[in-house]
Design an enzyme around this catalytic site. Structure first.
Site, mmCIF file in Angstrom:
data_model
loop_
_atom_site.group_PDB
_atom_site.id
_atom_site.type_symbol
_atom_site.label_atom_id
_atom_site.label_comp_id
_atom_site.label_asym_id
_atom_site.label_seq_id
_atom_site.Cartn_x
_atom_site.Cartn_y
_atom_site.Cartn_z
ATOM 1 N N GLY A 1 6.561 -1.677 -6.992
ATOM 2 C CA GLY A 1 5.752 -2.179 -5.789
ATOM 3 C C GLY A 1 5.879 -3.637 -5.256
ATOM 4 C CG ASP A 2 3.270 -5.873 -4.967
ATOM 5 O OD1 ASP A 2 2.761 -5.417 -3.672
ATOM 6 O OD2 ASP A 2 2.576 -6.025 -5.600
ATOM 7 C CE LYS B 1 6.385 -0.367 -0.780
ATOM 8 N NZ LYS B 1 6.259 -1.456 -1.928
ATOM 9 N N GLY C 1 -0.640 -2.858 -0.112
ATOM 10 C CA GLY C 1 -0.701 -4.132 0.759
ATOM 11 C C GLY C 1 0.734 -4.710 1.205
ATOM 12 C CG HIS C 2 2.841 -2.304 2.940
ATOM 13 N ND1 HIS C 2 3.398 -0.954 3.115
ATOM 14 C CD2 HIS C 2 2.922 -2.172 1.554
ATOM 15 C CE1 HIS C 2 3.698 -0.227 2.405
ATOM 16 N NE2 HIS C 2 3.350 -0.756 1.134
ATOM 17 C CB THR D 1 -5.768 -1.201 -6.410
ATOM 18 O OG1 THR D 1 -5.733 0.146 -5.810
ATOM 19 C CG2 THR D 1 -4.173 -1.458 -6.578
ATOM 20 C CD GLN E 1 1.133 3.054 -3.957
ATOM 21 O OE1 GLN E 1 1.422 3.908 -3.454
ATOM 22 N NE2 GLN E 1 0.562 2.159 -3.314
ATOM 23 C CG ASP F 1 13.808 -16.889 -0.542
ATOM 24 O OD1 ASP F 1 13.706 -15.744 -0.352
ATOM 25 O OD2 ASP F 1 12.516 -17.425 -0.448
ATOM 26 C CB VAL G 1 17.291 -15.691 2.773
ATOM 27 C CG1 VAL G 1 18.387 -15.077 2.409
ATOM 28 C CG2 VAL G 1 17.310 -15.857 4.307
#
Ligand code: GDP
Ligand code: IMO
Ligand code: MG
Length: 414
Positions: free
Chosen positions: A6-7, A10, A34-35, A123, A216, A325, A404
């Site tokens: 996840g994270d 997306k 959480g997007h 969560t 996820q 980056d 980046v």
């Protein structure tokens, strides 16, 4: 599709790709997601609403496979509307999506507290208990909101939950949340509750491009993730079929999104996790704190064994590499090429998620130059291009987009 825990980014990718699509659809998960979206000075974190909502001319579908907390969804809608005005023409909700009740959240919290040290690190949004009621055939769905028996159905399920909660040594009071929940349920009625599977299939037949947005990541999949430290839905491409009602023959391109390193939030195995200064640097430079819970994310090197497994399980056609980056200042960058367990080679991503494996690393010289201003692949430093080429050769899959920076604009499309 997120290919790690996840994270991966997306939300940003969906926002970037959306101009080529008319319909953006979430198909699983719920407010555990959480997007983050960043455009110029504006930042936004979406939990249930698809990340196409900020683009003109899109319809955003909350599919049947999603679980919805009306309070969180309403708060999210209100803050989006503060920014862009009325979105009632841009958001539709499946009648078949299940509702997260206030008592589902209590059950989640009670269950986690009872697990003590072996907790999942949920969560605490009520995801697990809601999917349990779905598969247990007790759930309450969005379509039920319009039924004259809604209150009865709600009370029957709540009573059942109180019975379960009485087995835990856990204090809870849902009065306030329940009031907000009921108000939110009423407010959601201004959005169309639809048979989204019909809507989506008709759109496919008429040639309308649809983008499904995963939540996820592959290693949190209920079947193929690092069980039991997973979420309660199918986070793989297969989830699109059940979570939207799209036949496998209708799935086209599969964009697999991964970070140039790894993170995980919550408990469970993480073979390449770092506990040293490099791990701390990744967290600091990458701002690795959960978008939903604010918890610090665990950090580690890129894991090719896990990534290849995720590419295979999702049928990825295009890879998208994020947060390149963040590695700018490292002298040496490591990638796990293989695992060993008790001195023996481990061929595949293991059943237990690699609790006892030792990663075997390949080292790359860092590029030691800022990538964030670069917009054309040709302009990347050779050391970075070598890193990209290695991942492509290992996964047998092309990296077609490189991110980046968090902003929409900080994106290199090949
Ligand atoms: P999601 O859950 O997959 O949508 O990802 P999250 O939004 O939870 O986490 C990704 C984080 O990385 C967010 O804070 C993004 O703004 C940020 N981000 C996305 N792409 C990049 C990138 O290429 N570079 C950097 N530095 N940050 C990024
Ligand atoms: P996005 O969509 C990262 C993790 C939790 C926990 C486990 C189970 O933003 O990538 P749950 O609340 O589902 O019962 O938690 O899964 N988890 C996530 N980790 N990103 C997410 O979503 C996550 N959603 C759940 O931290 O370990
Ligand atoms: Mg996230």
């Amino acid at each position: 599709m997120g290919l790690q825990w996840g994270d991966e980014g997306k939300g940003k990718v969906v926002d970037v790709l959306t101009p080529a699509y008319k319909i953006i659809a979430r198909f699983q998960g719920g407010p555990n997601a959480g997007h983050s979206l960043v455009f110029g000075e504006d930042h936004f974190v979406l939990h249930t609403v698809p990340s196409g909502i900020f683009r003109e001319g899109t319809v955003n579908v909350i599919g049947n496979g999603v679980v919805i907390d009306p309070v969180i969804l309403l708060e999210e809608i209100e803050s989006i509307e503060k920014m862009v005005g009325d979105i009632s023409g841009k958001l539709v909700i499946s009648k078949r999506a299940h509702l997260i009740l206030p008592t589902h959240r209590m059950l989640d919290a009670a269950s986690e507290a009872a697990k003590g040290k072996s907790k999942i690190g949920s969560t605490l949004k009520g995801i697990g208990p809601t999917y349990m009621d779905k598969t247990g055939r007790n759930g309450l769905r969005v379509g039920d909101i319009l039924s004259p028996e809604f209150a009865d159905k709600y009370n029957a399920l709540k009573k059942k939950h109180f019975g379960l909660l009485s087995q835990y040594d856990f204090n809870f009071d849902i009065t306030e949340y329940e009031k907000k929940w009921m108000t939110a349920v009423e407010s959601l009625k201004r959005f169309p509750f639809i048979d989204s599977e019909v809507y989506v299939n008709e759109a496919i037949c008429s040639g309308t491009p649809i983008l499904a947005e995963g939540a996820q990541g592959s290693l949190l999949d209920i079947d193929f993730g690092t069980y039991p430290f997973v979420t309660s839905s199918n986070t793989l491409t297969a989830g699109v079929c059940t979570g939207l009602g799209v036949a496998p023959t209708r799935v086209g391109k599969v964009f697999g999104i991964f970070k140039a390193y790894c993170t995980r939030v919550g408990s469970g195995p993480f073979p390449t996790e770092l506990f040293d200064e490099d791990g701390e640097t990744l967290r600091r430079i990458g701002h690795e704190y959960g978008a939903t819970t604010g918890r610090p994310r665990r950090t580690g090197w890129l894991d090719m064994v896990a990534l290849k497994y995720a590419v295979m399980m999702n049928g990825v056609t295009d890879l998208i590499m994020m947060k390149s980056d963040v590695l700018d200042d490292f002298d040496t960058i490591k990638v796990a090429e293989a695992y060993k367990e008790n001195g023996a080679d481990v061929e595949n991503f293991p059943y237990d998620g690699g609790v006892n494996v030792t990663p075997i690393y390949k080292e790359f010289p860092g590029w030691k130059a800022p990538l964030s201003g670069i917009r054309r692949f040709e302009d990347f430093p050779q050391a970075f291009k070598d890193y990209v080429a290695f991942i492509e050769s290992e996964t047998a899959c092309r990296i077609s987009i490189i991110s980046v920076g968090p902003d929409r604009e900080a994106t290199v499309v090949r």
